[in-house]
Design an enzyme around this catalytic site. Structure first.
Site, PDB file in Angstrom:
ATOM      1  N   HIS A   1      26.320  19.477  29.120  1.00  0.00           N
ATOM      2  CA  HIS A   1      27.307  19.989  28.157  1.00  0.00           C
ATOM      3  C   HIS A   1      28.280  20.966  28.858  1.00  0.00           C
ATOM      4  O   HIS A   1      28.365  22.147  28.493  1.00  0.00           O
ATOM      5  CB  HIS A   1      26.594  20.700  26.996  1.00  0.00           C
ATOM      6  CG  HIS A   1      27.048  20.247  25.646  1.00  0.00           C
ATOM      7  ND1 HIS A   1      26.741  19.018  25.133  1.00  0.00           N
ATOM      8  CD2 HIS A   1      27.809  20.860  24.698  1.00  0.00           C
ATOM      9  CE1 HIS A   1      27.254  18.895  23.922  1.00  0.00           C
ATOM     10  NE2 HIS A   1      27.925  19.989  23.640  1.00  0.00           N
TER      11      HIS A   1
ATOM     12  N   ASP B   1      34.203  22.277  24.524  1.00  0.00           N
ATOM     13  CA  ASP B   1      34.264  21.260  23.473  1.00  0.00           C
ATOM     14  C   ASP B   1      34.774  19.982  24.122  1.00  0.00           C
ATOM     15  O   ASP B   1      35.313  20.003  25.226  1.00  0.00           O
ATOM     16  CB  ASP B   1      35.180  21.702  22.328  1.00  0.00           C
ATOM     17  CG  ASP B   1      34.817  21.045  21.003  1.00  0.00           C
ATOM     18  OD1 ASP B   1      34.119  20.005  21.026  1.00  0.00           O
ATOM     19  OD2 ASP B   1      35.221  21.558  19.951  1.00  0.00           O
ATOM     20  N   GLY B   2      34.598  18.873  23.423  1.00  0.00           N
ATOM     21  CA  GLY B   2      35.036  17.592  23.961  1.00  0.00           C
ATOM     22  C   GLY B   2      34.000  16.914  24.838  1.00  0.00           C
ATOM     23  O   GLY B   2      34.305  15.948  25.534  1.00  0.00           O
ATOM     24  N   ASN B   3      32.747  17.403  24.808  1.00  0.00           N
ATOM     25  CA  ASN B   3      31.698  16.809  25.635  1.00  0.00           C
ATOM     26  C   ASN B   3      31.367  15.380  25.196  1.00  0.00           C
ATOM     27  O   ASN B   3      31.242  14.483  26.028  1.00  0.00           O
ATOM     28  CB  ASN B   3      30.434  17.677  25.583  1.00  0.00           C
ATOM     29  CG  ASN B   3      30.632  19.016  26.242  1.00  0.00           C
ATOM     30  OD1 ASN B   3      30.617  19.140  27.457  1.00  0.00           O
ATOM     31  ND2 ASN B   3      30.832  20.054  25.430  1.00  0.00           N
ATOM     32  N   GLY B   4      31.218  15.174  23.888  1.00  0.00           N
ATOM     33  CA  GLY B   4      30.894  13.843  23.387  1.00  0.00           C
ATOM     34  C   GLY B   4      32.004  12.848  23.661  1.00  0.00           C
ATOM     35  O   GLY B   4      31.754  11.726  24.132  1.00  0.00           O
ATOM     36  N   ARG B   5      33.241  13.232  23.373  1.00  0.00           N
ATOM     37  CA  ARG B   5      34.376  12.356  23.645  1.00  0.00           C
ATOM     38  C   ARG B   5      34.436  12.020  25.134  1.00  0.00           C
ATOM     39  O   ARG B   5      34.683  10.875  25.528  1.00  0.00           O
ATOM     40  CB  ARG B   5      35.676  13.032  23.213  1.00  0.00           C
ATOM     41  CG  ARG B   5      35.840  13.238  21.708  1.00  0.00           C
ATOM     42  CD  ARG B   5      37.072  14.100  21.445  1.00  0.00           C
ATOM     43  NE  ARG B   5      37.406  14.257  20.035  1.00  0.00           N
ATOM     44  CZ  ARG B   5      36.924  15.214  19.252  1.00  0.00           C
ATOM     45  NH1 ARG B   5      36.078  16.108  19.747  1.00  0.00           N
ATOM     46  NH2 ARG B   5      37.287  15.294  17.985  1.00  0.00           N
ATOM     47  N   SER B   6      34.220  13.042  25.978  1.00  0.00           N
ATOM     48  CA  SER B   6      34.273  12.833  27.432  1.00  0.00           C
ATOM     49  C   SER B   6      33.201  11.859  27.900  1.00  0.00           C
ATOM     50  O   SER B   6      33.477  10.929  28.669  1.00  0.00           O
ATOM     51  CB  SER B   6      34.085  14.168  28.168  1.00  0.00           C
ATOM     52  OG  SER B   6      35.156  15.039  27.955  1.00  0.00           O
ATOM     53  N   VAL B   7      31.979  12.063  27.444  1.00  0.00           N
ATOM     54  CA  VAL B   7      30.883  11.282  28.019  1.00  0.00           C
ATOM     55  C   VAL B   7      30.894   9.841  27.530  1.00  0.00           C
ATOM     56  O   VAL B   7      30.500   8.923  28.269  1.00  0.00           O
ATOM     57  CB  VAL B   7      29.523  11.960  27.743  1.00  0.00           C
ATOM     58  CG1 VAL B   7      29.031  11.734  26.317  1.00  0.00           C
ATOM     59  CG2 VAL B   7      28.488  11.483  28.754  1.00  0.00           C
ATOM     60  N   ARG B   8      31.375   9.589  26.322  1.00  0.00           N
ATOM     61  CA  ARG B   8      31.492   8.203  25.877  1.00  0.00           C
ATOM     62  C   ARG B   8      32.574   7.482  26.679  1.00  0.00           C
ATOM     63  O   ARG B   8      32.456   6.284  26.953  1.00  0.00           O
ATOM     64  CB  ARG B   8      31.736   8.151  24.374  1.00  0.00           C
ATOM     65  CG  ARG B   8      30.489   8.553  23.573  1.00  0.00           C
ATOM     66  CD  ARG B   8      30.692   8.402  22.072  1.00  0.00           C
ATOM     67  NE  ARG B   8      31.573   9.412  21.510  1.00  0.00           N
ATOM     68  CZ  ARG B   8      31.183  10.623  21.092  1.00  0.00           C
ATOM     69  NH1 ARG B   8      29.916  10.989  21.206  1.00  0.00           N
ATOM     70  NH2 ARG B   8      32.056  11.473  20.561  1.00  0.00           N
TER      71      ARG B   8
END
Length: 258
Positions: free
Chosen positions: A186, A190-197
């Protein structure tokens, strides 16, 4: 193939390979772009951007975004701008090599309307807790002073895997494991989920070619978002106590997205 890695676990690889659909390569070869796509508009990039954003709580509908992006129909800026930013990050990824520097640039693009400029593409310097809607802490991410070391290991492993000779089945395994390791570190505010997908699909495309961008994995994760988060939580509460032996339910979600 056995790969020597520093942070990305591979002890479940053999078991994973035994559980995959035997015709994964056939399904992958059947991926095609949509007729709605044009020279200046990508349907599947829209799908990825919309549903990855919806996982994060954005109230955007695919039909509206297509009308906005393909046909130029105006909507309120606050309705489309974060999805526009993520779309730009996907387009950037489709034309650039997966690397440490380009991941930071993709984060700068996708977080333009999420974070202050100083935090775009830069590691967080605060503690990070992931909480449930009712305020319970469900995960404690890597501490700020651990992030540079952990991400250095991550980037070294990423480069190793990019250069390794992997089968399509092994590629899917490592793409999903990259997803898990990154989201558990992490590294951003912010933007971790968007980045990792995005990174997960970027890795597939790096190894398997541009057809990977047509895989609707973000849509599948959104359709199964409760299971998606449940499977991520199975690893444990705190970063340095994570048990990656519990990863299999999450790892099998990516090939299920066909």
């Amino acid at each position: 193939m056995s790969v020597d890695l520093k942070i990305i676990p591979n002890q479940l690889l053999d078991s994973y390979l035994q559980q995959l659909p035997y015709h994964l390569n056939v399904m992958f070869e059947q991926l095609r772009d949509a007729e709605l796509s044009t020279v200046n508009f990508s349907f599947y990039t829209s799908v990825s951007s919309v549903f990855s954003s919806k996982i994060e709580g954005e109230r955007i509908e695919l039909d509206s975004f297509i009308k906005h992006k393909r046909d130029g129909i105006p909507f309120r800026a606050d309705y489309t701008q974060k999805i526009d930013d993520l779309y730009d990050a996907y387009i950037f990824a489709q034309h650039n090599r997966l690397s440490k520097e380009n991941i930071a640039e993709a984060h700068r693009l996708l977080s333009r309307h999420i974070l202050n400029k100083s935090a775009q593409g830069n590691f967080r310097t605060q503690n990070m807790y992931v909480s449930t809607p009712d305020g319970k802490i469900e995960y404690v991410a890597a501490l700020p002073f651990d992030i540079p070391v952990e991400m250095q290991k991550f980037y070294l492993d990423l480069e190793t895997l990019i250069n390794a000779n992997l089968s399509i089945e092994e590629t899917f395994f490592y793409a999903a494991m990259i997803h898990l390791v990154f989201v558990k570190i992490h590294p951003w505010n912010d933007g971790n989920g968007r980045s990792v997908r995005l990174i997960e699909k970027w890795f597939l495309a790096e190894k398997l070619g541009q057809r990977a961008w047509y895989l609707p994995s973000e849509r599948y994760y959104y359709d199964q978002h409760e299971l998606y988060y449940t499977n991520i939580r199975k690893l444990g509460l705190e970063y340095f106590e994570l048990d990656y032996s519990n990863s299999m339910p999450f790892l099998l979600m990516l090939p299920a997205s066909f």
